[in-house]
Design a protein around this motif. Structure first.
Motif, mmCIF file in Angstrom:
data_model
loop_
_atom_site.group_PDB
_atom_site.id
_atom_site.type_symbol
_atom_site.label_atom_id
_atom_site.label_comp_id
_atom_site.label_asym_id
_atom_site.label_seq_id
_atom_site.Cartn_x
_atom_site.Cartn_y
_atom_site.Cartn_z
ATOM 1 N N ASP A 7 0.816 -1.212 0.000
ATOM 2 C CA ASP A 7 0.000 0.000 0.000
ATOM 3 C C ASP A 7 0.852 1.265 0.000
ATOM 4 N N THR A 43 -13.106 10.174 0.615
ATOM 5 C CA THR A 43 -12.164 9.900 -0.477
ATOM 6 C C THR A 43 -10.763 9.547 -0.009
ATOM 7 N N SER A 44 -10.521 9.471 1.287
ATOM 8 C CA SER A 44 -9.171 9.168 1.773
ATOM 9 C C SER A 44 -9.240 8.348 3.051
ATOM 10 N N ARG A 92 -8.167 1.435 2.298
ATOM 11 C CA ARG A 92 -7.876 2.019 0.983
ATOM 12 C C ARG A 92 -8.510 1.187 -0.135
ATOM 13 N N ALA A 93 -8.491 -0.143 0.010
ATOM 14 C CA ALA A 93 -9.119 -0.999 -0.997
ATOM 15 C C ALA A 93 -10.623 -0.754 -1.059
ATOM 16 N N LEU A 147 -12.070 2.092 -0.307
ATOM 17 C CA LEU A 147 -12.211 3.394 -0.966
ATOM 18 C C LEU A 147 -12.101 3.251 -2.481
ATOM 19 N N ASP A 148 -11.115 2.469 -2.929
ATOM 20 C CA ASP A 148 -10.940 2.265 -4.366
ATOM 21 C C ASP A 148 -12.163 1.598 -4.976
ATOM 22 N N VAL A 186 -14.935 4.177 -5.300
ATOM 23 C CA VAL A 186 -14.704 5.066 -6.441
ATOM 24 C C VAL A 186 -15.083 4.362 -7.733
ATOM 25 N N ALA A 187 -14.671 3.082 -7.851
ATOM 26 C CA ALA A 187 -14.985 2.319 -9.065
ATOM 27 C C ALA A 187 -16.496 2.187 -9.251
#
Length: 867
Positions: free
Chosen positions: A201, A830-831, A853-854, A856-857, A860-861
């Motif tokens: 990460d 977003t963070s 973080r995964a 969050l990603d 977003v996707a």
């Protein structure tokens, strides 16, 4: 109650802990801001230490052949049987197998008893499984087992290279320090690992090398260092041979593209200050020592060693693996880094100890030791503070060997372990928080562990048990210590003798330490003598080799043994975030068990599809040595053909999850360290006809083909599966829970589902959920209802308006995946920092930040797909 400064008993970081007993057997734990290793930080395992300090499952009194006995009877029997065995078959017919969880004082007494008085070097340690190749590499290159640098070098470096080290999960506090340095000063991070771990990460560059090709990669780097004319040949031995081997290495071996290699070389070469950290991904190999020396060669050749912000750095997996190395706990070493093969060293130690029969040669290393047990050459075995029937390669074979040994003594804190069940004599030992002594962390810092709690029952300190056996074997005067400070003082005095023979290890400044001074001892770096005070090694270009120069080693990379048509997959093994070793401690903490509650097999999607395995199915993993049944986790974090499984589960927690039963007994020829990460295996679906999930406020006695048990705040849970359904589910549930009550039953024959709940006074005592496939329900909801809810548990999910945390992500604050996903979506976070501000998740130990973080990603996707 008084707060006690002590040291964490988990990994080799050696974090300082503030422990405050509550007077009722409980313990509050916080990080020690004054300890230089962690500066107040703790990982989730350290923060949960208070939850593991109870007496559940503890061995409280000695046992002989299963019956309770007094200490005098047990110790007399041990001394007599060892004396008789030595008299009949010689000193090498007995052995000690000890542990990096022992305190240095325990280690010292065991080493003195075996090598100096019994007269054999058949004492080895489970540290052989984690860092023996680092020791051997150091000794070949430096002439001594010396760690050159300090933790602060991670914060001073321009570039930190992590090789086979999932620092985020296995050494979380060092990971936090590295992340802080990266954010503060832009430290670049390179991760070299076949898996995409949580540590990736923070990577500026992740090199997903072909498994086993670490030596080839660093050989290529060495050749590049030479090509760019950064080598100082006059300062090193064997440099031309090492360079020739490096130049002969093919880049294709690494599986990396030319551009990736170029980027790695440029980052290294353009950084004046480079630290290379390695751990089990390098060491646990049948060519681990060569891999270590390939790394050391690069630092020696480029001069990046022994100065602030630069150097090679082995991080150890146990709290006192370093202390064991220093005290001679390995079969091929003497105390204080002296050499058992050196007659002058042997004579110096013999004279200091006034030893009657000093060991004259190296003893048997761990794997060979248990083969000697199997063959009957070792007839009396003492296992202390470790569980080899689970953790050694060919674990089933090791278990059979122990079971067949003439006389087995096991010292442990727990009444039931896979190894303890073979003990003729079982001895109750004190555990963390109950004993006094010292440990050495990975940067050579010696810290005190201090007694905080009263030991249960008749438990005794290991050094006292060993010393008492030494006295009863006839050597009373030499084992007459009354306090651990006296043991430490003797050890420190011996280090002064060793320093006179050229040893790097010297703590002779403490040779006259009093009990009061020992009690107040602050953490310190060795060496500590009249002339040397801590610091780094080798920055002045002087080494401990006969010539005083660093020694390069010509390394010819060797790939792992090839897989076969019968066993086409190569199994990697390792640790998980919230558990440690065989869970005798972390398994007592409900929140540590929530993150991953059962053993699993991480499979690449391509492999899973070819094998017909769906997520959450069960897979049977086999080879000629053993078998395991593991829950399937489908993930592209592993490469095709290279699944991963954790090593923590035992016969007490998941009998079919003992993955080291699959690991062959291949070892590194130099270090004797087993190759624990490259077993060739076959994988197929486990033919279960039913799956189950159970919770109980009382004990649970599973009797089925697959089960994995984990503790809850108010009970226990278990995942279950079987090849054949029982004739009557109600009878099965009663036997499982040990209840005679009549349960509430919902039976959906069309779907193959059965749900049973046992209530008492309207409150849930136990429940069993059965389905034809993996059981889909809200486990967090069900476990929360135990002892609180009632018949609503049979729904399997929370009703309207009731929260469902889902699978645990942040163990520090108990935040589940559903809460995080909901917050990300509803607040448009977003963070990772924003998630932390909203929920606190990820703000303490930081180990869960990659998972956040995964998520969050993924959020977003999903938003981008919707748009």
């Amino acid at each position: 109650m008084q707060t006690i400064r002590t040291t964490c008993p988990y990994c080799g970081v050696g974090c300082g802990v503030l422990a405050t007993p509550d007077g009722g057997g409980g313990l509050a734990v916080a990080g020690d801001p004054a300890h230089p290793a962690n500066r107040g930080r703790l990982c989730v395992k350290g923060a949960a230490l208070g939850e593991t300090a109870g007496h559940r499952g503890r061995l409280r009194a000695p046992r002989i052949h299963g019956r309770e006995a007094g200490w005098d009877e047990a110790l007399d029997l041990i001394a007599r049987r060892f004396c008789e065995t030595i008299a009949a078959h010689g000193p090498d017919s007995v052995a000690f197998y000890v542990s990096g969880q022992l305190l240095t004082e325990d280690y010292y007494v065991a080493n003195k008893l075996m090598k100096g008085y019994i007269g054999s070097a058949n004492i080895d340690t489970n540290s052989r499984l984690c860092m023996a190749s680092a020791v051997a590499g150091h000794r070949r290159a430096f002439g001594s087992d010396t760690v050159p640098g300090l933790y602060e070098d991670l914060e001073l470096a321009d570039t930190v290279v992590l090789v086979g080290s999932n620092l985020a999960w296995c050494h979380p506090v060092l990971y936090q320090r590295l992340v802080a340095a990266r954010e503060a000063r832009g430290t670049r991070v390179i991760v070299i690992d076949p898996r995409r771990t949580a540590t990736c990460d923070v990577a500026d560059l992740h090199l997903q090398i072909a498994p086993g090709s670490d030596a080839a990669l660093f050989n290529l780097l060495l050749a590049e260092i030479s090509r760019r004319s950064e080598v100082c040949p006059d300062d090193l031995e064997n440099i031309q041979e090492a360079l020739a081997a490096a130049r002969a290495t093919s880049p294709a071996v690494t599986g990396l593209a030319h551009s990736q290699l170029r980027q790695f070389f440029d980052l290294w070469m353009h950084s004046d200050k480079v630290v290379t950290v390695w751990s089990q991904g390098v060491n646990q190999s049948d060519s681990g020592t060569d891999k270590v020396n390939a790394i050391l060669n690069c630092h020696l050749a480029s001069g990046r060693i022994g100065r602030p912000g630069m150097g090679p750095f082995s991080v150890t997996g146990q709290p006192n693996a370093m202390g064991g190395r220093e005290v001679g706990g390995l079969a091929n070493m003497l105390a204080c880094h002296l050499e058992i093969g050196n007659p002058d060293h042997r004579e110096a130690v013999r004279t200091f100890w006034n030893a009657p029969r000093m060991a004259q040669r190296s003893g048997l290393k761990a794997v060979d030791m248990f083969r000697a047990v199997e063959e009957g050459r070792i007839k009396a075995l003492w296992v202390i503070c470790t569980n080899p029937a689970v953790t050694l390669s060919e674990a089933d074979r090791v278990a059979r060997a122990i079971a067949g040994c003439d006389f087995v003594v096991v010292s442990d804190i727990m009444a039931q372990t896979d190894t303890m069940r073979f003990a003729h004599v079982a001895l109750p030992a004190t555990g963390w928080g109950e004993k006094d002594g010292t440990v050495t962390n990975s940067e050579r810092r010696i810290s005190r562990q201090r007694r905080v709690l009263t030991p249960p029952g008749q438990a005794r300190d290991d050094w006292r048990i060993l010393a008492e056996v030494g006295r009863r074997m006839g050597w009373g005067a030499s084992f007459g210590w009354q306090h651990p400070a006296q043991v430490f003082a003797e050890y420190a005095a011996l280090s002064g003798v060793a320093a006179g023979l050229g040893s790097d290890f010297d703590i002779s400044a403490h040779a006259e330490i009093s009990v009061a001074q020992y009690d107040a001892l602050e953490p310190f770096l060795w060496p500590q003598s009249a002339t040397k005070q801590g610091g780094r090694f080798f920055g002045d270009g002087r080494f401990h080799t006969p010539s005083g120069r660093g020694r390069m080693v010509a390394v010819t990379p060797r790939p792992p043994q090839p897989v076969s048509e019968a066993y086409p997959f190569r199994l990697n093994t390792g640790r998980v975030r919230d558990h440690w070793h065989t869970m005798t401690r972390t398994g007592l903490s409900p929140r540590l068990s929530r993150h991953l509650a059962e053993p699993y097999l991480e499979l690449h999607p391509t492999d899973a599809a070819q094998l017909g395995l769906q997520p959450a199915a069960l897979a049977e993993v086999t080879n000629a040595h053993g078998s395991a049944v593991l829950r399937v986790l489908v993930s592209d974090r592993v490469a095709p053909g290279h699944p991963f499984a954790p090593m923590h589960w035992t016969g007490e927690t998941a009998p079919t999850g003992r993955v080291d039963a699959l690991v062959p007994g291949a070892t590194d020829p130099v270090s004797g360290q087993p190759a624990l990460k490259s077993a060739a295996v076959a994988i197929r679906p486990f033919a279960a006809r039913w799956f189950g999930f159970a919770v109980s406020a009382g004990e649970m006695r599973p009797d089925c083909d697959y089960w994995a048990r984990a503790i809850l705040p108010n009970g226990v849970q278990a995942e279950l599966a079987g090849r054949k359904p029982p004739a009557d589910w109600t009878d099965h549930a009663r036997a499982l829970f040990g209840l005679e009550d009549e349960p509430l039953v919902v039976h959906d024959r069309a779907r193959g589902q059965v749900r049973l709940a046992f209530l008492r006074d309207g409150r849930l005592q136990a429940a069993l959920f059965v389905a034809a496939g993996p059981v889909a329900l809200s486990r967090s909801h069900i476990t929360a209802l135990l002892c609180e809810g009632g018949a609503e548990v049979l729904a399997g999910r929370p009703g309207a308006g009731r929260p469902d945390e889902g699978a645990l992500v942040c163990a520090c604050f108990g935040i589940g995946v559903n809460s995080i996903v909901k917050a990300i979506a509803s607040r448009r976070l977003t963070s990772v920092e924003a998630v932390g501000q909203a929920l606190r998740a990820g703000t303490n130990c930081g180990s869960c930040r990659p998972e956040i973080r995964a998520l969050l990603d993924a959020g977003v996707a999903c938003r981008e797909a919707a748009q």
